[in-house]
Motif scaffolding. Structure first.
Motif, PDB file in Angstrom:
ATOM      1  N   VAL A 151       0.884  -1.171   0.000  1.00  0.00           N
ATOM      2  CA  VAL A 151       0.000   0.000   0.000  1.00  0.00           C
ATOM      3  C   VAL A 151       0.920   1.219   0.000  1.00  0.00           C
ATOM      4  O   VAL A 151       1.639   1.456   0.980  1.00  0.00           O
ATOM      5  N   LYS A 183      -6.927  -3.710  -2.373  1.00  0.00           N
ATOM      6  CA  LYS A 183      -7.553  -2.405  -2.614  1.00  0.00           C
ATOM      7  C   LYS A 183      -8.986  -2.388  -2.091  1.00  0.00           C
ATOM      8  O   LYS A 183      -9.412  -1.422  -1.431  1.00  0.00           O
ATOM      9  N   ILE A 219      -2.781   1.243  -4.839  1.00  0.00           N
ATOM     10  CA  ILE A 219      -2.797  -0.187  -4.542  1.00  0.00           C
ATOM     11  C   ILE A 219      -3.161  -0.930  -5.832  1.00  0.00           C
ATOM     12  O   ILE A 219      -4.226  -0.696  -6.406  1.00  0.00           O
ATOM     13  N   HIS A 240      -3.818   6.887  -1.796  1.00  0.00           N
ATOM     14  CA  HIS A 240      -3.043   5.640  -1.848  1.00  0.00           C
ATOM     15  C   HIS A 240      -3.029   5.106  -3.271  1.00  0.00           C
ATOM     16  O   HIS A 240      -3.903   5.423  -4.086  1.00  0.00           O
TER      17      HIS A 240
END
Length: 409
Positions: A240, A267, A261, A259
């Motif tokens: 992450v 996710k 991911i 973020h």
């Protein structure tokens, strides 16, 4: 230069933690200034004393002129600018909007990821020196912190101790690690081989990684940021990664991180965890700020800013090495923070780090105790100021602190 990095901007009365409540924020008392000095130079908290890129207020003001600020959708331009920024700055390929998710802040994103990847009371591997924000969020959210100390090589460069990392992972049954890249507070910009070797250890023991890459744009002197997720397939699918324009463009007060991911299983779970409070949602104006920041003008502004940081580093490090006997420092490869090792000077003068910190504040050099980052005898200093302010700060430290006569001290 096209942009102004020399004007001293008065932040008094403008809600700045760095300036207005600094004494009360850090101390229980007001520390009086000495030697006829009448002003403070903010060099502790990690925000900048430069006006941000003009494209940012321009984008916000244009949107603010429309008088409705109700519920809103995240614009395509927001995702497009993030994708383009990472592709151009770091060579990232294959990033798309489904990989990007909003976070109110990087530390909040760290907590969200840890709640997905670790049980309450579970052990989390962190390098030390350790960013104080990690210490707070780990302790306050019930995780057990395991520190793996960085070590300095013969050239004074901070390095990971891979044997210690693996030993700690095995002994403590660790399955999640926080990885700070570039590293705060040391300023290391990790090389690809270093990250890859760490990731081999993580893969061997099935450790997920929460990578704080908020400093990834502040890279100095020909160094290059290597995204953690880029070093291997395992890294891409077990990391992450957390980013924000806030450190780069001085936008911390606006809130707005994100973020990245790639693993859809991970996710989905991070997205679900982050929405449980119904509070982790974008701010309308911070969305426009990010669009302005990640524009072509934002990149042009940043390139000039990095030149300013390099010049400030040149001055400060030369000054320390020439005039502050007993103080050592590694030149940061990234970030605009210096991390001073004052342990020899402290031993020679019979003082504690806290006493040295106070002497700095008494001459208006508002610096930060590095021992809160788990490094004895250290001090953290912010150099994101006009060079004239940096010069004044080091002149005061030289005259009244590190080279002071007994009467001045």
């Amino acid at each position: 230069m096209k942009y102004d990095f020399t004007t001293i901007i008065n932040r008094t009365g403008m809600d700045s933690i760095a300036v207005d409540p600094a004494n009360s924020f850090l101390y229980d008392e007001e520390i009086p200034l000495k030697y006829g000095i009448s002003d403070h130079i903010p060099m502790w908290v990690a925000d900048m004393n430069f006006a941000t890129c003009p494209a940012i207020p321009r984008a916000m003001i244009k949107r603010a002129e429309h008088p409705l600020y109700g519920y809103f959708n995240t614009r395509d331009e927001y995702y497009d600018e993030i994708i383009h920024w990472h592709e151009k700055r770091n060579g990232v390929q294959g990033l798309s909007r489904e990989h990007i998710g909003y976070e109110n802040g990087v530390l909040g994103g760290v907590v969200t990821a840890l709640r997905v990847l670790a049980s309450q009371g579970g052990a989390v591997l962190v390098h030390s020196p350790t960013y104080i924000g990690f210490t707070f969020v780990l302790n306050e959210n019930g995780f057990h912190t395991i520190h793996s100390p960085l070590v300095r090589d013969a050239d004074g460069i901070w390095r990971m101790d891979y044997e210690d990392m693996e030993k700690k992972i095995v002994e403590n049954k660790i399955h999640v690690a926080i990885f700070c890249s570039p590293h705060n507070p040391t300023g290391r910009v990790w090389e690809r081989e270093e990250i890859a070797r760490a990731m081999e250890i993580y893969e061997k023991h099935q450790v997920y990684v929460v990578a704080d890459e908020i400093w990834s744009d502040i890279i100095l002197d020909g160094n290059h940021h290597i995204p953690t997720q880029s070093v291997s397939e395992y890294a891409r699918n077990h990391t992450v990664a957390l980013y924000a324009p806030s450190k780069t463009f001085n936008l911390a007060g606006l809130i707005g991180s994100y973020h990245i991911i790639y693993n859809s299983w991970l996710k989905d779970r991070v997205d679900k965890e982050s929405t449980l409070t119904h509070y982790n949602n974008p701010n309308l104006l911070s969305m426009y700020a990010a669009i302005g920041a990640y524009s072509a003008e934002g990149e042009e502004w940043l390139e000039e800013l990095l030149q300013v940081f390099s010049g400030n580093m040149d001055f400060a490090i030369d000054y320390i090495r020439e005039r502050f006997t007993g103080v050592t420092v590694m030149r940061p490869q990234g970030t605009y923070m210096l991390f001073l090792d004052c342990s020899e000077w402290l031993r020679e003068h019979g003082l504690t780090t806290a006493e040295l910190i106070r002497r700095g504040w008494e001459v208006g050099v508002d610096w930060q105790n590095g021992e809160t980052f788990r490094q004895p005898g250290s001090i953290r200093m912010n150099l994101a100021l006009p060079l004239s302010r940096v010069q004044e700060a080091f002149d005061r430290l030289g005259r009244y602190v590190f080279n002071a006569s007994e009467e001045d001290a």
